[in-house]
Design an enzyme around this catalytic site. Structure first.
Site, short mmCIF file in Angstrom:
data_model
loop_
_atom_site.label_atom_id
_atom_site.label_comp_id
_atom_site.label_asym_id
_atom_site.label_seq_id
_atom_site.Cartn_x
_atom_site.Cartn_y
_atom_site.Cartn_z
N ASP A 191 0.83 -1.19 0.00
CA ASP A 191 0.00 0.00 0.00
C ASP A 191 0.88 1.26 0.00
O ASP A 191 1.87 1.31 0.72
CB ASP A 191 -0.87 -0.02 1.26
CG ASP A 191 -1.92 1.08 1.28
OD1 ASP A 191 -2.77 1.08 0.39
OD2 ASP A 191 -1.88 1.93 2.19
N GLU A 248 14.64 -15.29 0.59
CA GLU A 248 15.04 -16.38 1.50
C GLU A 248 13.99 -17.49 1.48
O GLU A 248 14.24 -18.59 1.94
CB GLU A 248 15.14 -15.87 2.93
CG GLU A 248 16.32 -15.00 3.22
CD GLU A 248 16.19 -14.41 4.61
OE1 GLU A 248 15.49 -14.99 5.47
OE2 GLU A 248 16.77 -13.33 4.83
C1 NOJ Z 1 -4.44 2.98 -0.96
C2 NOJ Z 1 -5.57 2.06 -0.64
O1 NOJ Z 1 -5.88 1.33 -1.79
C3 NOJ Z 1 -6.70 2.94 -0.17
O2 NOJ Z 1 -7.91 2.23 -0.07
C4 NOJ Z 1 -6.32 3.57 1.13
O3 NOJ Z 1 -7.31 4.48 1.52
C5 NOJ Z 1 -4.99 4.33 0.99
N1 NOJ Z 1 -4.00 3.60 0.27
C6 NOJ Z 1 -4.42 4.62 2.36
O4 NOJ Z 1 -3.95 3.45 2.95
#
Ligand code: NOJ
Length: 560
Positions: free
Chosen positions: A226, A275
């Site tokens: 993310d 690993e």
């Molecule tokens: C991207 C994620 O896909 C989204 O849903 C989220 O709100 C933001 N990152 C923050 O984590």
């Protein structure tokens, strides 16, 4: 400092049990499950891991290679689980670690791989480290794990810099210190409940390498990272000045996004992953200004894949599509990574609705548009995507041709961006409505206890049950396309696309024996019949070596 965690089940699935080619991910079709909205196993109106587990055979039969699950970790759900309070625990709303273990094992037994979401840019404000940082006050070492700063202005009443949150409003929140006085500010690129980690602090890196190992030991086959472009901030946290801050796909590198330092983190992570046996992967959610910058994330010693958001943001327009396809392949070739293709996910308006509206409205749309046109284009766009070399991502429900739910009442909405004002993505609830499995029933088979967001009244007709075995249904189109992709290894392989002559508004390309034509115009077009029709998203008529490809339709041919 370490946290208390529930003990992980004995890692008997630590070695991925999925047999297959070592480079499986280079042309894999990966299905995104949004756990809240996929299937509800315990009837509380909220999807969960048990619901996903019981539906795995559906995904195997659909023909995907892997399943990416959005976060299911312990979380106060300020941003639907992208605010993690314990990275090694499952939120009770989704189940337990034992449920996660059972899901991973069952998936492997069915030949499906499991990719989990990792959220390293920020934690929840309920994460142990952040709670401690607040409690221990200014100057304490625990504050160094986040970005705490004194405010500007006479009494520190102004934020430390001018950065805005992606969800709207300032990217800084002022805290009340343990002695009750207004104090320092902390940085949060997203909601205030999602404080950004300070990745300059060595404990942060140590903690995340340990979290990686925890899930690798559980047997997962990879991670979707993310905000993979956000962890490192420019030295000194400089002001942006006059800049359009809310444009994620802008032309400039922001001081909080796509900083070169993030690549050091991925080189370290890659060593950890390597690993482990079983060809596990990383995929980056990296919004960068160009596909060329995206390619930096998938250099041979870094990550394996990165989402192609430039492709997702492209209109249903042959010339634009051709440009982005060429540019993507050209950008990935030098680093040896596969291209990826994606049309929908849990953050954007579903493509059946984007394509139902005029071009230029962006990826957050709250208009239904012409649903028939949208669905026709969405089906064609899928055949085009699945004909391209590389790996493709499918978002749950797109195989049913689901539109976005554009008329959710305001009182059921949950997207934090909606509540923080005019954020560029305040409309994400519309793509997160639980999917319909059966024609009838209180939540169309999602679960026995209703659905956390209301489903539209006509969704029974779009359900898995209604579309299964129905010739021409979108579900059967996906099943057929994925079956062809499995039978013919040449479809996703390599990186070559040979463009064929085609009228304006039409894309035609050859890949070995295989030809794909996509008509993005509103008129039927005559094309040469390139061989045997393998599949088409609409009715193709052929006579005397010529084929008529209807408006907004794609077709696959095989020369053999
Ligand atoms: C991207 C994620 O896909 C989204 O849903 C989220 O709100 C933001 N990152 C923050 O984590």
């Amino acid at each position: 400092m370490s946290q208390q965690h529930s003990a992980a089940p004995a890692p008997t699935s630590a070695v991925s049990a999925v047999e297959g080619r070592p480079d499986w991910w280079r042309d894999a079709v990966i299905y995104q499950v949004y756990p809240r909205s996929f299937a509800d196993g315990n009837g509380d109106g909220m999807g969960d891991l048990e619901g996903v587990r019981t539906r795995l055979p559906y995904l195997r039969d659909l023909g995907v290679d892997a399943v990416w699950l959005s976060p299911f970790y312990a979380s106060p759900q300020a941003d639907a689980g992208y605010d993690v309070a314990d990275y090694r625990a499952v939120d009770p709303m989704f189940g337990t670690l034992l449920d996660a273990d059972a899901l991973i094992r069952d998936a492997h037994a069915l030949g499906l791989r499991i990719i989990v979401d990792l959220v390293p840019n920020h934690s929840s404000d309920q994460y142990e480290w952040f709670k401690r940082a607040l409690a221990e006050g200014p100057g304490s070492p625990s504050r160094d794990r986040y970005h705490f700063r004194p405010g500007k202005g006479k009494n520190g009443e102004l934020p430390p810099n001018d950065w805005e949150s992606i969800f709207g409003g300032p990217a800084w929140t002022r805290v009340t210190e343990p002695d009750g006085t207004p104090g320092e500010w902390y940085l949060h690129l997203f909601a205030p409940e999602q404080p950004d980690f300070n990745w300059e602090h060595p404990a942060v890196g140590d903690e995340f390498r340990s979290i990686l190992r925890f899930w690798l030991d559980m047997g997962v086959d990879g991670f979707r990272i993310d905000v993979a472009h956000g962890m490192v901030k420019a030295e000194g946290l400089p002001d942006l000045g006059d800049h359009e801050q809310l444009t994620l796909l802008g032309n400039d590198v922001m001081p909080f996004f796509d900083q070169d330092g993030v690549h050091d983190i991925y080189r370290e992570w890659r060593l950890v992953l390597d690993e482990y046996s079983g060809d596990r992967i990383f995929v980056a959610e990296a919004w960068t200004p160009t596909v060329e910058r995206t390619a930096n994330y998938v250099r041979p010693d870094e990550l394996h894949q990165a989402f192609n958001f430039q492709y997702l943001a492209t209109h249903w327009d042959a010339a634009e599509l051709r440009t982005v396809i060429n540019r993507t392949l050209d950008a990935m070739r030098p680093v040896g990574a596969p291209a990826t293709w994606v049309l929908s996910n849990h953050d954007v308006t579903r493509h059946a609705t984007r394509f139902a509206n005029p071009a230029g409205l962006g990826t957050q749309i709250r208009l239904a548009g012409d649903r028939e046109v949208g669905l026709r284009r969405a089906r064609a766009a899928t055949l085009l995507m699945l004909a391209l070399p590389g790996s493709a991502y499918v978002y749950q429900g797109e195989e049913l041709g689901l539109p976005d739910v554009v008329d959710l009442p305001d009182d059921v909405r949950q997207d934090p961006a909606y509540f923080r004002g005019a954020g560029q993505d305040g409309f994400r609830d519309g793509c997160r409505v639980p999917i319909p499995w059966t024609r009838t029933g209180p939540s169309y088979g999602f679960g026995d206890g209703g659905s956390w967001l209301p489903q539209p009244a006509d969704w029974g007709g779009l359900s898995v049950e209604a579309q299964t075995g129905e010739p021409g249904s979108t579900l059967e189109l996906y099943r057929a396309a994925l079956a062809v992709r499995r039978e013919r290894a040449d479809l996703g392989a390599g990186d070559a696309v040979e463009w064929l002559r085609a009228p304006e508004g039409v894309l035609a390309f050859r890949r070995g024996e295989f030809v794909c034509v996509a008509n993005t115009t509103g008129e039927s077009v005559p094309m040469p019949a390139y061989g045997r029709v393998l599949l088409a998203s609409g009715e193709i008529t052929e006579a005397a070596g010529e084929a008529k490809v209807p408006a907004d339709t794609a077709v696959w041919w095989s020369a053999s």
